[in-house]
Design a protein around this motif. Structure first.
Motif, PDB file in Angstrom:
ATOM      1  N   ARG A  60      77.890  46.422  39.420  1.00  0.00           N
ATOM      2  CA  ARG A  60      77.056  47.513  38.902  1.00  0.00           C
ATOM      3  C   ARG A  60      75.624  47.413  39.406  1.00  0.00           C
ATOM      4  NH1 ARG A  60      77.224  48.587  32.572  1.00  0.00           N
ATOM      5  NH2 ARG A  60      79.365  49.063  33.227  1.00  0.00           N
ATOM      6  N   GLY A  61      75.082  46.197  39.435  1.00  0.00           N
ATOM      7  CA  GLY A  61      73.707  46.029  39.908  1.00  0.00           C
ATOM      8  C   GLY A  61      73.522  46.470  41.345  1.00  0.00           C
ATOM      9  N   ALA A  62      74.540  46.187  42.191  1.00  0.00           N
ATOM     10  CA  ALA A  62      74.462  46.598  43.592  1.00  0.00           C
ATOM     11  C   ALA A  62      74.507  48.115  43.716  1.00  0.00           C
ATOM     12  CB  ALA A  62      75.601  45.965  44.382  1.00  0.00           C
TER      13      ALA A  62
ATOM     14  N   TYR B  28      78.609  48.982  54.652  1.00  0.00           N
ATOM     15  CA  TYR B  28      77.870  50.247  54.663  1.00  0.00           C
ATOM     16  C   TYR B  28      76.381  50.002  54.434  1.00  0.00           C
ATOM     17  CZ  TYR B  28      82.249  52.923  54.401  1.00  0.00           C
ATOM     18  OH  TYR B  28      83.472  53.485  54.662  1.00  0.00           O
ATOM     19  N   CYS B  29      76.073  49.139  53.460  1.00  0.00           N
ATOM     20  CA  CYS B  29      74.665  48.862  53.160  1.00  0.00           C
ATOM     21  C   CYS B  29      73.975  48.178  54.326  1.00  0.00           C
ATOM     22  CB  CYS B  29      74.557  47.988  51.913  1.00  0.00           C
ATOM     23  SG  CYS B  29      74.893  48.850  50.370  1.00  0.00           S
ATOM     24  N   LEU B  30      74.693  47.237  54.966  1.00  0.00           N
ATOM     25  CA  LEU B  30      74.112  46.518  56.099  1.00  0.00           C
ATOM     26  C   LEU B  30      73.820  47.472  57.253  1.00  0.00           C
ATOM     27  CD1 LEU B  30      73.362  43.737  57.299  1.00  0.00           C
ATOM     28  CD2 LEU B  30      75.705  43.604  58.173  1.00  0.00           C
ATOM     29  N   VAL B  31      74.830  48.286  57.605  1.00  0.00           N
ATOM     30  CA  VAL B  31      74.657  49.217  58.730  1.00  0.00           C
ATOM     31  C   VAL B  31      73.599  50.269  58.408  1.00  0.00           C
ATOM     32  CG1 VAL B  31      75.798  50.970  60.128  1.00  0.00           C
ATOM     33  CG2 VAL B  31      76.997  48.845  59.565  1.00  0.00           C
ATOM     34  N   ALA B  32      73.693  50.887  57.234  1.00  0.00           N
ATOM     35  CA  ALA B  32      72.746  51.950  56.878  1.00  0.00           C
ATOM     36  C   ALA B  32      71.336  51.407  56.712  1.00  0.00           C
ATOM     37  CB  ALA B  32      73.196  52.630  55.588  1.00  0.00           C
TER      38      ALA B  32
ATOM     39  N   VAL C  53      65.199  48.988  53.120  1.00  0.00           N
ATOM     40  CA  VAL C  53      65.013  47.688  52.484  1.00  0.00           C
ATOM     41  C   VAL C  53      65.863  47.576  51.214  1.00  0.00           C
ATOM     42  CG1 VAL C  53      63.333  46.183  51.333  1.00  0.00           C
ATOM     43  CG2 VAL C  53      62.704  47.386  53.437  1.00  0.00           C
ATOM     44  N   VAL C  54      65.869  48.631  50.406  1.00  0.00           N
ATOM     45  CA  VAL C  54      66.633  48.611  49.157  1.00  0.00           C
ATOM     46  C   VAL C  54      68.135  48.541  49.445  1.00  0.00           C
ATOM     47  CG1 VAL C  54      67.135  49.860  47.033  1.00  0.00           C
ATOM     48  CG2 VAL C  54      64.815  49.840  47.938  1.00  0.00           C
ATOM     49  N   LEU C  55      68.599  49.192  50.510  1.00  0.00           N
ATOM     50  CA  LEU C  55      70.019  49.112  50.851  1.00  0.00           C
ATOM     51  C   LEU C  55      70.413  47.706  51.273  1.00  0.00           C
ATOM     52  CD1 LEU C  55      70.785  52.434  52.761  1.00  0.00           C
ATOM     53  CD2 LEU C  55      71.598  51.736  50.516  1.00  0.00           C
TER      54      LEU C  55
ATOM     55  N   ARG D  33      73.237  42.679  49.726  1.00  0.00           N
ATOM     56  CA  ARG D  33      73.157  41.271  49.341  1.00  0.00           C
ATOM     57  C   ARG D  33      73.606  41.064  47.899  1.00  0.00           C
ATOM     58  NH1 ARG D  33      72.998  36.325  51.836  1.00  0.00           N
ATOM     59  NH2 ARG D  33      71.975  34.796  50.480  1.00  0.00           N
ATOM     60  N   ARG D  34      73.240  41.988  47.047  1.00  0.00           N
ATOM     61  CA  ARG D  34      73.580  41.891  45.631  1.00  0.00           C
ATOM     62  C   ARG D  34      75.086  42.056  45.407  1.00  0.00           C
ATOM     63  NH1 ARG D  34      74.985  41.159  41.404  1.00  0.00           N
ATOM     64  NH2 ARG D  34      74.056  41.513  39.346  1.00  0.00           N
ATOM     65  N   ALA D  35      75.778  42.727  46.324  1.00  0.00           N
ATOM     66  CA  ALA D  35      77.203  42.963  46.167  1.00  0.00           C
ATOM     67  C   ALA D  35      78.045  41.737  46.491  1.00  0.00           C
ATOM     68  CB  ALA D  35      77.640  44.126  47.055  1.00  0.00           C
ATOM     69  N   ARG D  36      77.439  40.716  47.096  1.00  0.00           N
ATOM     70  CA  ARG D  36      78.197  39.506  47.424  1.00  0.00           C
ATOM     71  C   ARG D  36      78.439  38.680  46.159  1.00  0.00           C
ATOM     72  NH1 ARG D  36      75.035  37.408  52.891  1.00  0.00           N
ATOM     73  NH2 ARG D  36      75.447  39.282  54.152  1.00  0.00           N
ATOM     74  N   PRO D  37      79.487  37.877  46.155  1.00  0.00           N
ATOM     75  CA  PRO D  37      79.745  37.017  44.990  1.00  0.00           C
ATOM     76  C   PRO D  37      78.590  36.042  44.766  1.00  0.00           C
ATOM     77  CG  PRO D  37      81.670  37.142  46.421  1.00  0.00           C
ATOM     78  CD  PRO D  37      80.543  37.780  47.165  1.00  0.00           C
ATOM     79  N   GLY D  38      78.359  35.716  43.515  1.00  0.00           N
ATOM     80  CA  GLY D  38      77.298  34.789  43.176  1.00  0.00           C
ATOM     81  C   GLY D  38      76.085  35.502  42.618  1.00  0.00           C
ATOM     82  N   SER D  39      75.072  34.733  42.318  1.00  0.00           N
ATOM     83  CA  SER D  39      73.838  35.272  41.752  1.00  0.00           C
ATOM     84  C   SER D  39      72.842  35.563  42.864  1.00  0.00           C
ATOM     85  CB  SER D  39      73.235  34.262  40.761  1.00  0.00           C
ATOM     86  OG  SER D  39      72.002  34.724  40.280  1.00  0.00           O
ATOM     87  N   HIS D  40      72.323  36.767  42.876  1.00  0.00           N
ATOM     88  CA  HIS D  40      71.350  37.167  43.903  1.00  0.00           C
ATOM     89  C   HIS D  40      70.175  37.851  43.213  1.00  0.00           C
ATOM     90  CE1 HIS D  40      74.170  36.147  47.099  1.00  0.00           C
ATOM     91  NE2 HIS D  40      75.099  36.829  46.438  1.00  0.00           N
TER      92      HIS D  40
END
Length: 230
Positions: A7-9, A61-65, A89-91, A96-103
């Motif tokens: 959800r945060g991502a 998608y976030c990385l490319v965009a 920058v926000v994308l 990064r936030r969508a990866r597993p773990g705490s970001h």
């Protein structure tokens, strides 16, 4: 189907779209410049990650965009495309936030950039589109007949209005004098912008001087939102 994107991502991705949205509003309101297409395309690119349903696709998608918007804003920096950089920058932070773990750092960076960008955009929108509706009239608008000598390049409107012996207060009240076209009509408009803080007597004198100019008709106060004087 349950959304596997954190959800945060996804919230950060929505904020990225909001960061790009003011550019589209600018295109709709102003238009006509060479960067219009680039701003619209950039806003559409910023929205692309919201189509993803899986976390892995969302990250790609976030990385490319994100990098595409940063590159686009860098290449077009001097033409105004830099306004798309915050969305990029926000994308990247969203990916990064969508990866597993705490970001937490990614979330903090994305949230900070979004807050600053949306705050500045809100201030600009308020100054350009909202605040004029709360301003007092600050100009006289007059119709200039097509046969008026005012339309001659040799006629000095400031000299005719102010004169050598006028009260200095009146002279300082006049901040802009410009005859302008009137939408293809066989006449022109004379717009005299003044300081609303000027004394009422000085403004009345200014209005009378405008009315006394050759070929002038219909001198009236101008309210910027409705008269579009500027």
């Amino acid at each position: 189907m349950q959304d596997s994107v954190p959800r945060g991502a996804r919230v950060l991705a929505v904020l990225a779209v909001l960061c790009a949205a003011p550019a589209v509003f600018w295109v709709v309101d102003v238009g006509g410049s060479v960067i219009d297409g680039g701003l619209v395309v950039g806003a559409l690119v910023a929205a692309a990650p919201l189509l993803a349903r899986k976390a892995a696709d969302f990250q790609v998608y976030c990385l490319v965009a994100g990098w595409a918007l940063l590159a686009f804003s860098t290449l077009g920096f001097f033409t105004g495309l830099f306004v798309l950089a915050p969305a990029g920058v926000v994308l990247l932070a969203a990916g990064r936030r969508a990866r597993p773990g705490s970001h937490r750092l990614a979330a903090l960076a994305g949230g900070t950039v979004s807050a600053v960008t949306l705050g500045l955009a809100g201030w600009a929108i308020g100054q350009i589109w909202i605040s004029p509706y709360f301003q007092d009239p600050d100009a006289y608008l007059a119709t200039v007949r097509e046969d008026s000598p005012l339309l001659s390049a040799t006629y000095s409107v400031p000299t005719a209005l102010q004169g050598a012996g006028d009260n200095p207060v009146l002279g300082h009240s006049v901040s802009d004098l410009s005859p302008s076209g009137n939408g293809g009509m066989p006449a022109a408009r004379l717009v005299v912008v003044f300081d609303p803080r000027a004394p009422a007597a000085a403004l009345a004198d200014l209005r009378q001087k405008i009315a006394d100019l050759p070929g002038i008709e219909d001198v009236r106060l101008c309210d910027p939102p409705t008269g579009n004087c500027r």
